[in-house]
Design a protein around this motif. Structure first.
Motif, PDB file in Angstrom:
ATOM      1  N   UNK A   1       0.819  -1.202   0.000  1.00 24.74           N
ATOM      2  CA  UNK A   1       0.000   0.000   0.000  1.00 24.74           C
ATOM      3  C   UNK A   1       0.861   1.263   0.000  1.00 24.74           C
ATOM      4  N   UNK A   2       1.967   1.205   0.725  1.00 26.33           N
ATOM      5  CA  UNK A   2       2.862   2.354   0.741  1.00 26.33           C
ATOM      6  C   UNK A   2       3.360   2.684  -0.653  1.00 26.33           C
ATOM      7  N   UNK A   3       3.790   1.659  -1.358  1.00 23.20           N
ATOM      8  CA  UNK A   3       4.299   1.866  -2.714  1.00 23.20           C
ATOM      9  C   UNK A   3       3.180   2.312  -3.637  1.00 23.20           C
ATOM     10  N   UNK A   4       2.029   1.707  -3.469  1.00 22.45           N
ATOM     11  CA  UNK A   4       0.879   2.061  -4.301  1.00 22.45           C
ATOM     12  C   UNK A   4       0.527   3.543  -4.118  1.00 22.45           C
ATOM     13  N   UNK A   5       0.437   3.943  -2.870  1.00 19.61           N
ATOM     14  CA  UNK A   5       0.063   5.325  -2.573  1.00 19.61           C
ATOM     15  C   UNK A   5       1.084   6.308  -3.119  1.00 19.61           C
ATOM     16  N   UNK A   6       2.347   5.973  -2.945  1.00 19.59           N
ATOM     17  CA  UNK A   6       3.405   6.861  -3.413  1.00 19.59           C
ATOM     18  C   UNK A   6       3.344   7.017  -4.933  1.00 19.59           C
ATOM     19  N   UNK A   7       3.221   5.895  -5.615  1.00 21.67           N
ATOM     20  CA  UNK A   7       3.179   5.932  -7.078  1.00 21.67           C
ATOM     21  C   UNK A   7       1.941   6.699  -7.549  1.00 21.67           C
ATOM     22  N   UNK A   8       0.850   6.414  -6.918  1.00 18.32           N
ATOM     23  CA  UNK A   8      -0.395   7.088  -7.266  1.00 18.32           C
ATOM     24  C   UNK A   8      -0.269   8.599  -7.086  1.00 18.32           C
ATOM     25  N   UNK A   9       0.410   8.969  -6.026  1.00 16.83           N
ATOM     26  CA  UNK A   9       0.632  10.394  -5.767  1.00 16.83           C
ATOM     27  C   UNK A   9       1.413  11.036  -6.914  1.00 16.83           C
ATOM     28  N   UNK A  10       2.437  10.346  -7.375  1.00 16.79           N
ATOM     29  CA  UNK A  10       3.241  10.880  -8.480  1.00 16.79           C
ATOM     30  C   UNK A  10       2.383  11.037  -9.735  1.00 16.79           C
ATOM     31  N   UNK A  11       1.540  10.043  -9.974  1.00 20.53           N
ATOM     32  CA  UNK A  11       0.679  10.102 -11.149  1.00 20.53           C
ATOM     33  C   UNK A  11      -0.288  11.282 -11.052  1.00 20.53           C
ATOM     34  N   UNK A  12      -0.841  11.438  -9.869  1.00 15.79           N
ATOM     35  CA  UNK A  12      -1.756  12.556  -9.638  1.00 15.79           C
ATOM     36  C   UNK A  12      -1.084  13.898  -9.915  1.00 15.79           C
ATOM     37  N   UNK A  13       0.204  13.938  -9.623  1.00 13.18           N
ATOM     38  CA  UNK A  13       0.945  15.171  -9.845  1.00 13.18           C
ATOM     39  C   UNK A  13       1.313  15.346 -11.321  1.00 13.18           C
ATOM     40  N   UNK A  14       0.861  14.426 -12.127  1.00 11.90           N
ATOM     41  CA  UNK A  14       1.068  14.585 -13.561  1.00 11.90           C
ATOM     42  C   UNK A  14       2.316  13.934 -14.119  1.00 11.90           C
ATOM     43  N   UNK A  15       3.011  13.196 -13.312  1.00 10.22           N
ATOM     44  CA  UNK A  15       4.191  12.507 -13.825  1.00 10.22           C
ATOM     45  C   UNK A  15       3.736  11.263 -14.584  1.00 10.22           C
ATOM     46  N   UNK A  16       4.401  10.966 -15.651  1.00 10.17           N
ATOM     47  CA  UNK A  16       3.934   9.872 -16.500  1.00 10.17           C
ATOM     48  C   UNK A  16       4.960   8.771 -16.737  1.00 10.17           C
ATOM     49  N   UNK A  17       6.215   9.101 -16.694  1.00 11.12           N
ATOM     50  CA  UNK A  17       7.231   8.079 -16.927  1.00 11.12           C
ATOM     51  C   UNK A  17       8.001   7.812 -15.635  1.00 11.12           C
ATOM     52  N   UNK A  18       7.386   7.013 -14.815  1.00 15.84           N
ATOM     53  CA  UNK A  18       7.903   6.833 -13.462  1.00 15.84           C
ATOM     54  C   UNK A  18       8.797   5.603 -13.360  1.00 15.84           C
ATOM     55  N   UNK A  19      10.025   5.871 -12.951  1.00 13.60           N
ATOM     56  CA  UNK A  19      10.962   4.761 -12.743  1.00 13.60           C
ATOM     57  C   UNK A  19      10.856   4.289 -11.297  1.00 13.60           C
ATOM     58  N   UNK A  20      10.940   2.997 -11.115  1.00 12.29           N
ATOM     59  CA  UNK A  20      11.013   2.484  -9.740  1.00 12.29           C
ATOM     60  C   UNK A  20      12.408   1.953  -9.472  1.00 12.29           C
ATOM     61  N   UNK A  21      13.073   2.572  -8.494  1.00 12.86           N
ATOM     62  CA  UNK A  21      14.363   2.065  -8.062  1.00 12.86           C
ATOM     63  C   UNK A  21      14.092   1.041  -6.974  1.00 12.86           C
TER      64      UNK A  21
END
Lengths: 343, 343
Positions: free
Chosen positions: A168-188
DNA sequence: AACGAAACCGCAAACGATTGCATTGAAAAA
DNA sequence: TTTTTCAATGCAATCGTTTGCGGTTTCGTT
C-alpha cells in the motif's frame, strides 16, 4: 565484607537461618513468620542483596533476555526499530542482546547458536540479504521456540511476523506521483529476493495499471546495495539510456531517492518541476535536503515495540502462536514534501 | 529425545561414564584416554551438544557478555559506535547487552543494576545528559569492576575512557571558517555540562583568539536538545537580534548545522557566499543536502572498537587499568564541502 | 495430660558444568 | 609374588537459587 554481591547464604548466616527460609521470606511465601520476614528483608537491605540473575536463569531455564538479530545497526530504520524493542523490553523487565549480521548468513546462524547457548527466552529477527534458506529458523519454530520476524519476514509455515504494508505504501506513493502529472515513473527497487522489495514493486505496478498506464520492465531498476552513490550512478545512466526520459522516481529507500535526486540535479533537471521523487522510510534527512524529500514513513519504533510485545506474550504464554494466522501489518504514511509536488 | 539441548549428563549416561570424564574429554584434559575422548566427542556431536553458557557463567562468575549503556540508539554517531562495539565483541566471543537511557539518569542507574545482576563482565558507557553525579560509576571503578567510558567521559579518578579530540576538531573547523574569510562566527554549542561541549567551545574560542579575533559570549549559543528544528528557531532569532549579523555558524552537531542552514535559507541568505556553515559528526546526510555540509567527522566505529578492545583487555587481565594515565584520544577529520568554501 | 493441627523452618536435590581429591586397576619394578 | 607407580576415571563439592518434603515447635482442645 566479601567482594561482589551478597548472596542469600550471607543473609542466612547472619541470621542463623537456612537459605530456604531466606528465599521464601524475600518472596513473601506463606509459612514464614512476619518477624522472620522482617528481619530477612532488613538484612537483605543492609547487605545490598540483589538476586543473582544467572543462578535464577539456570534454575528456571529462563533468562529474561531476548535476542535481536538485525542486518545493520547503522541504518536509520533499524535503529528506530531497536529503540522500540529496547523500550518495551525494558519496561517488561527483559534484557536485550544485540547482534548484527552485516547481511551475512553465516553470522546469522552463529548468532542464533550463541543465543540458544545463553538460554535466551526468544528471538527477534530481520534476516540477512544472503538468507534464502530458512531451515535454521523453521527448526526452532517447530520446537516451539519463540521467534518473531520483523520487516524482512520469511514465507515459512507458522512464522510469526510484523511488517509494514509495503504494497500500500508503494501504491500510494506511485499514485501520488501520477496525480501530480508525472507519466514516466521509474522504480528504483530493492533486492528482489526480499519480500518487501517484491511488495513495493507490486504496489508500484498496480498503481500504474489502475491509472491506465503500462508497465515497462526497463523502468524497474534494482539497486541492490541501497546507497546513494549506487543509485546516483544508476540514475544518471538511466536518464540517458531510456528511450523516453523518466520524469519521476519512486525509490524503495531514501538513500536511493537522494542518489536519484543528485543525479537529476547534475543533469540540470529541476525538482520537482521536471522530475518528481518519492522515497521510502522517511529518514531523518528527508526534511533537511533541498527540495525536501517526499517519503513513505515506516513506523519503525512501533514495529519494534509491537514485535517485542508479541514475542514476550509468547514467552509468557499469554499468546498462543497457533491462534495467529497472518502477519501483523502496520500502516505506512505518505509524507508529501516538495520533491514531488508541482501542482 | 528431550526437548532443549543435550547436557553433559546425557552424554555421560549414553557412554556409561561420569560427567567429569565427559567434561574433561571435551576439553582435551590430560588423563583421559584417547579412546574415551574420541567416543565422547562422537556422542557429543551426535546429540548436538552445546555447553550451557548459563551454567558456565554461574560456575565461573563470568558471562562473556558486556553491557552497553548509551543515551540514544537513534542517533547516527551512536549507531556507528554500537556497530564498532558489536564487531569487536563478536570476534572476541562476547555478547552485547544494549540499553538506552533516553538521557535519563534513573534509567542509567537501573540499567547498571540489572547488568550487575546478570554477571556482566564489563560495561561500556556514554552517560546521559542528566548525569552530573558519578557516584554510581566511581563505586564500581573502585571495586575494580571493568568500565570504559566513550565519547561522553566523566572527570573522575581512575576512569578509563575513549574520546575524540573535540578540541582540535572544533579548532580546525573554526580556523577553516576564518581562513575562508568569515569574521562573525557563531558557535551553536551542545549542553554545557558535557565535557565534549566544553571542549568544542574551547577549540572555537582558541581559534578566534589565535587569529586575533575577540570572543563574544553572545555568539556562543546553547542548543541543548540538538534537533534541527530547535537550532532553526534559535538561528533565525539570532540573525535578527545580534548587533552584527553572523556570517558563519560552527555547530556542535550536524542536526544543529542543518537547522542553521535552513534558517539562513529562509532569510534569503546564500550559502556559502553569504554564510558559511560547518557541523560536527559527519552524519550520512552531509553529502546529501544542498549545499553539502562541511563537517568534523568523528570515528564512531573506531571509537566503539577501541573502547571494546580496552574493556575486553581489562576483563581478560591483559591490561592493567593502573597503567593507563589519560583518556585515549582519537583524531577527528575536517571534511570540507560546499557549505563553507567561498574562496 | 495427651493429642492433633497449624505454623515455621530446614534438608537436600536440582539446574549444568568444573575441578580438587580420591579411587581403581593394571603394568612395571623389586 | 609383592610393592610401586601411574594412567584413567569417579566422587562430591561448588556456583546461587528454588522447592518438595519432612521435621520441630507451639498452641489450642478435650
Amino acid at each position: 565484607m566479601k567482594i561482589g554481591q551478597a548472596t542469600i547464604k550471607d543473609i542466612a548466616i547472619e541470621l542463623n537461618v537456612s537459605a530456604s527460609t531466606v528465599s521464601r521470606a524475600l518472596k513473601n511465601y506463606p509459612g514464614i513468620s512476619d518477624e522472620t520476614k522482617r528481619k530477612v528483608k532488613e538484612v537483605a537491605e543492609k547487605l545490598h542483596y540483589r538476586p543473582n540473575a544467572i543462578a535464577l536463569s539456570l534454575r528456571k531455564s529462563r533468562s529474561f533476555t531476548i535476542g535481536v538479530i538485525i542486518p545493520e545497526v547503522v541504518h536509520f530504520f533499524f535503529s528506530t526499530v531497536i529503540s522500540g524493542i529496547e523500550g518495551v523490553a525494558f519496561s517488561r523487565g527483559y534484557n536485550v542482546i544485540l547482534t548484527q549480521t552485516n547481511e551475512k548468513l553465516a553470522r546469522e546462524i552463529s548468532s542464533i547458536e550463541t543465543m540458544l547457548d545463553n538460554q535466551i527466552d526468544g528471538i527477534l529477527v530481520s534476516f540477512s540479504k544472503e538468507t534464502t534458506d530458512f531451515e535454521h529458523f523453521s527448526k526452532l519454530i517447530n520446537q516451539g521456540y519463540p521467534i518473531v520476524f520483523f520487516d524482512r519476514v520469511p514465507e515459512i509455515p507458522n512464522a510469526i511476523s510484523v511488517m509494514v504494508d509495503d504494497y500500500k505504501g508503494a501504491y500510494t506513493a506511485t499514485n501520488h506521483l501520477i496525480t501530480q502529472g508525472f507519466r514516466n515513473i521509474v522504480h528504483l527497487a530493492g533486492p528482489k529476493n526480499l519480500k518487501i522489495s517484491q511488495e513495493r514493486i507490486r504496489g508500484y505496478q498496480d498503481a500504474l495499471i489502475e491509472n491506465g498506464m503500462k508497465i515497462d520492465p526497463d523502468y524497474i531498476v534494482e539497486c541492490s546495495i541501497g546507497t546513494d552513490s549506487e543509485s546516483q550512478k544508476i540514475t544518471s545512466k538511466i536518464l540517458k539510456s531510456l528511450p523516453v526520459r523518466p520524469d519521476a522516481f519512486f525509490a524503495s529507500n531514501d538513500m536511493a531517492a537522494v542518489g536519484a535526486m543528485l543525479a537529476c540535479k547534475a543533469e540540470g533537471l529541476r525538482i520537482p518541476e521536471e522530475v518528481g521523487i518519492v522515497g521510502f522510510s522517511n529518514w531523518q534527512f528527508c526534511t533537511m535536503i533541498d527540495p525536501s524529500l517526499s517519503s513513505v514513513s515506516q513506523p519503525g519504533s512501533k514495529m519494534g515495540a509491537k514485535a517485542t510485545d508479541m514475542l514476550l506474550d509468547m514467552i509468557e504464554k499469554k499468546l498462543d502462536p497457533n491462534t495467529i494466522t497472518g502477519p501483523v501489518v502496520l500502516e505506512t504514511e505518505l509524507l508529501i514534501r516538495k520533491s514531488s509536488v508541482r501542482l
